[in-house]
Design a protein around this motif. Structure first.
Motif, PDB file in Angstrom:
ATOM      1  N   UNK A 156      13.486  13.597 -35.370  1.00  0.00           N
ATOM      2  CA  UNK A 156      12.453  14.522 -34.890  1.00  0.00           C
ATOM      3  C   UNK A 156      11.058  13.932 -34.930  1.00  0.00           C
ATOM      4  N   UNK A 157      10.912  12.733 -35.467  1.00  0.00           N
ATOM      5  CA  UNK A 157       9.566  12.174 -35.569  1.00  0.00           C
ATOM      6  C   UNK A 157       9.575  10.772 -35.013  1.00  0.00           C
ATOM      7  N   UNK A 166      15.416  12.692 -40.566  1.00  0.00           N
ATOM      8  CA  UNK A 166      14.011  12.918 -40.195  1.00  0.00           C
ATOM      9  C   UNK A 166      13.615  12.126 -38.956  1.00  0.00           C
ATOM     10  N   UNK A 202       5.882   5.920 -35.061  1.00  0.00           N
ATOM     11  CA  UNK A 202       4.460   5.940 -35.436  1.00  0.00           C
ATOM     12  C   UNK A 202       4.162   7.051 -36.428  1.00  0.00           C
ATOM     13  N   UNK A 203       4.760   8.213 -36.219  1.00  0.00           N
ATOM     14  CA  UNK A 203       4.537   9.330 -37.155  1.00  0.00           C
ATOM     15  C   UNK A 203       5.125   9.021 -38.526  1.00  0.00           C
TER      16      UNK A 203
END
Lengths: 475, 475
Positions: free
Chosen positions: A441-442, A438, A445-446
């Protein structure tokens, strides 16, 4: 993972569930159906502590509240067709199944809405809309077995996102159960409603980790009056991009699919898979399936043909075939759906549903193919997908290998996705299977904000724990 | 409201802001422009502690972090055109203005996306899309002065929601500053991206209470090739509903507006407001403006006329006028936009942007009119709106009264909305003005969840405090 609960808590929880629910709604031990031991994420079957199958919204709230009060985690299960392991059972957790809470509660023709229960199969939802003179655009291969609650919880995509958007955009109202067992009802029917935060968005695409969807108000759409389709052969990716631009401009909101198949995919789909007819012959670098849903065949079919003629005259297309019947449309889609048969004719393989900015897709395909061949000599990888939506599928394997290097393939694909600013999951979700990737792709902060939301709604980590994101950052 | 900060904190905060920002970016005392003292919510002008006007994303993060570290609350300000008081300053709070962070950063034709800064006026965004051969469907009266960041923070609606959806649906990626000063960047360009929670949804429609939007990736749409419009006179609300159904079916995705004006509104708009041409004469109970955005006039204008002819023959329409030119289209819209001039010709009044299930709208209008007349004899109320989207506007006043009974009118209107399962705000938002009525449109469970989210993201209540919802339930 709701860590502190012990054997006595589990026993007390099971006893409380057995008191609250009758024999059709609470199954344990040998009564647990085999189908509830796994979803379509290819993970090892795992028996849950038991399966609760309520048949009203309050039943879901009560089941969650009982489990929460005993510190027992819960895994929501809908149609079990998800590919990412989001509905995979967890040892020591209760599975809460939606299969017995099925049906259409209301169709409101003036508002063009349908109120459905989460356990309704997508195909039943589609048929009910059709019978009422409307259309549900959400569609995917598992339509007969997937349940609408699972489609919404995973924000399903499918074939016509370019025109209708993801599942999220088809939802006006939602009812859900929070991890503490609160039932929250917001069955809004209005397209416009800005009275406070749009809470329903939290529960779509979070794969049952923030709440369990019990009912939804769906938008109904006008039935398309006709479908036109063509398969085109093109020489260069720049021509593919130009054709996409021309389709957006020329077919406008009627453009319902823009699927691209790279030559390597086309070969496997139409040669290796038997009985798939090639609508066009000759060798092309790219094959594009363009579909338009119009209102009236009399007006719109000539529009589609004239549009295609213009693209041919402009030199974008080397060759094209236009569907002359709905049987042709179906045959064209078979070149695209042949991927579903690769497991039979190519053997076990890794498959991906990545997303990329449309402009870099071919560069990505070239780099990914080269990286796979370099690291894994002989590796076969083929590329295709819903390019108009920024969604590419990849099938990759070592032909003939008894053991597939799935992990090595994933790492190469996802690293290349990251290098191009893409997403590791365009539509299937993260679940357990893609969770290790994960962070590719992020942003940090996300990820931190996702964890903050998870902690705010589920501080004990009781709802679908370990899926998508953990409560705390791994050390 | 960030309660514990005192005079020394404020001074220290101001000093820190003055150190971090230059004279163009930090304004205090007499340098604070009058325009920053209020928005369009008609609340008394209030001087903020100062105004920060950063010109890059990190500047917004730093401004927020400095204020947070001193316990000083912040009010984000974009174009100050909001009608609900969401950008109204708070005494003792710093205003953070987006006006100096303006411009288009990128247009990606292949992905059909535009990356914009939050301080860009909507009209500039529209023009840039147009020049690049695309279309931005978001449009509203304040287009010249509203800023895109404000449009997104309030999830703006406007005239063409029936076709394109709310502002939220036009956004693919977002960058924002959290109440603790963290800058989170998620400038995704893909239509499909299911890698974890869809965080951006939290910041659209929450009116700057959960985070401040700094940049966004917008979807670009194909330019419509032609616009067809008609004004129809109808006798019964059932016919209005039947015409809406026929428009959805017959015009499909080209249907771009379905505006309904009740007879009382029509009178004020075309008689009381001077120089508004009546496209059709005769008295009708309902006037409907139907608009279709097609691709090619040659094909689509005859389609529209044939569709309208069919409805006339079916007896749904008593009379109709079809626009023969874009000037006619503009003139038709003037009957609808005349509401903007009511303040001049009718005087001060209350206006509402409620939402209702489409089927009950006329019943609502009758009951609301009767309830207002009964409680406030002589009260004039007129009804109109984006009926295809479930959005109704109401203008109500006591003609000639020096002091308008705004509160009494609001209470009657909102009580009637609640009775019909509607929303107190379809598009303008809650801000300060509608906050006392929020519980009429949201369940206790929804309100509790909104508070929980607010506490999770802004535990000290420092970002736009007191707007939309409070941290804790009122005792």
């Amino acid at each position: 993972m709701g860590g502190s609960q012990g054997i006595s808590d589990r026993h007390a929880c099971k006893a409380a569930l057995a008191r609250r629910f009758d024999k059709a709604a609470w199954l344990e031990g040998a009564d647990i159906p085999a189908r509830n031991l796994h979803d379509a994420g290819y993970l090892p079957p795992t028996p849950p502590l038991g399966v609760v199958r309520p048949n009203d919204p309050q039943g879901f709230a009560d089941a969650m509240a009982i489990c929460a009060s005993h510190g027992v985690p819960v895994v929501p299960q809908a149609g079990l067709t998800g590919l990412a392991g989001g509905a995979q059972p967890i040892a020591g957790a209760v599975a809460i199944s939606f299969e017995r809470f099925s049906g259409i509660e209301e169709i409101d023709p003036a508002s063009a809405t349908m109120t459905v229960r989460a356990g309704t199969p997508l195909e039943v939802v589609q048929r009910a809309a059709d019978e009422a003179g409307f259309f549900i655009p959400l569609d995917l291969g598992a339509r007969g077995s997937c349940l609408i609650g699972g489609n919404l919880g995973t924000n399903a995509g499918g074939n016509r996102v370019i025109r209708y958007g993801m599942a999220r955009e088809m939802v006006l109202g939602l009812e859900y159960v929070l991890p503490d067992g609160t039932l929250v009802t917001g069955l809004n029917k209005m397209i416009k409603n800005n009275a406070g935060y749009d809470l329903k968005q939290l529960f779509m695409g979070s794969e049952g980790t923030l709440g369990m969807i019990t009912r939804a108000v769906l938008r109904l759409y006008p039935k398309p009056g006709c479908t036109c389709a063509a398969i085109c052969g093109l020489a260069r990716y720049d021509d593919v991009l130009a054709l996409l631009g021309a389709a957006r401009r020329g077919l406008g909101p009627m453009l319902s699919a823009f699927e691209v198949m790279w030559a390597d995919y086309w070969h496997e789909a139409t040669v290796t898979v038997p009985n798939v007819r090639r609508p066009i012959t000759g060798d092309h670098a790219f094959y594009v399936l363009v579909e338009m849903q119009g209102m009236e065949a009399e007006l719109d079919a000539p529009r589609f043909e004239a549009w295609l003629e213009t693209q041919f005259e402009a030199g974008l297309i080397e060759d094209a075939a236009i569907a002359q019947s709905m049987a042709d449309v179906a045959a064209f889609w078979r070149t695209r759906d042949a991927a579903g048969e690769f497991v039979t004719f190519l053997g076990r393989h890794s498959s991906f549903d990545i997303g990329l900015p449309v402009g870099v897709m071919d560069q990505f395909a070239q780099e990914c193919r080269a990286a796979l061949s370099k690291a894994l000599p002989g590796c076969l990888s083929v590329y295709y997908g819903h390019i108009g939506d920024g969604n590419m599928h990849i099938v990759a394997l070592m032909p003939g290998a008894a053991e597939q290097p799935g992990k090595a393939i994933s790492e190469i694909v996802y690293r290349t996705v990251k290098a191009h600013g893409g997403t590791i999951s365009a539509e299937h979700g993260i679940g357990l299977v893609k969770k290790p990737y994960l962070a590719l792709s992020r942003s940090k902060g996300e990820l931190a904000l996702m964890r903050r939301l998870k902690r705010a709604l589920d501080p004990q980590g009781l709802l679908n724990p370990g899926k998508v994101i953990d409560l705390e950052e791994a050390p």
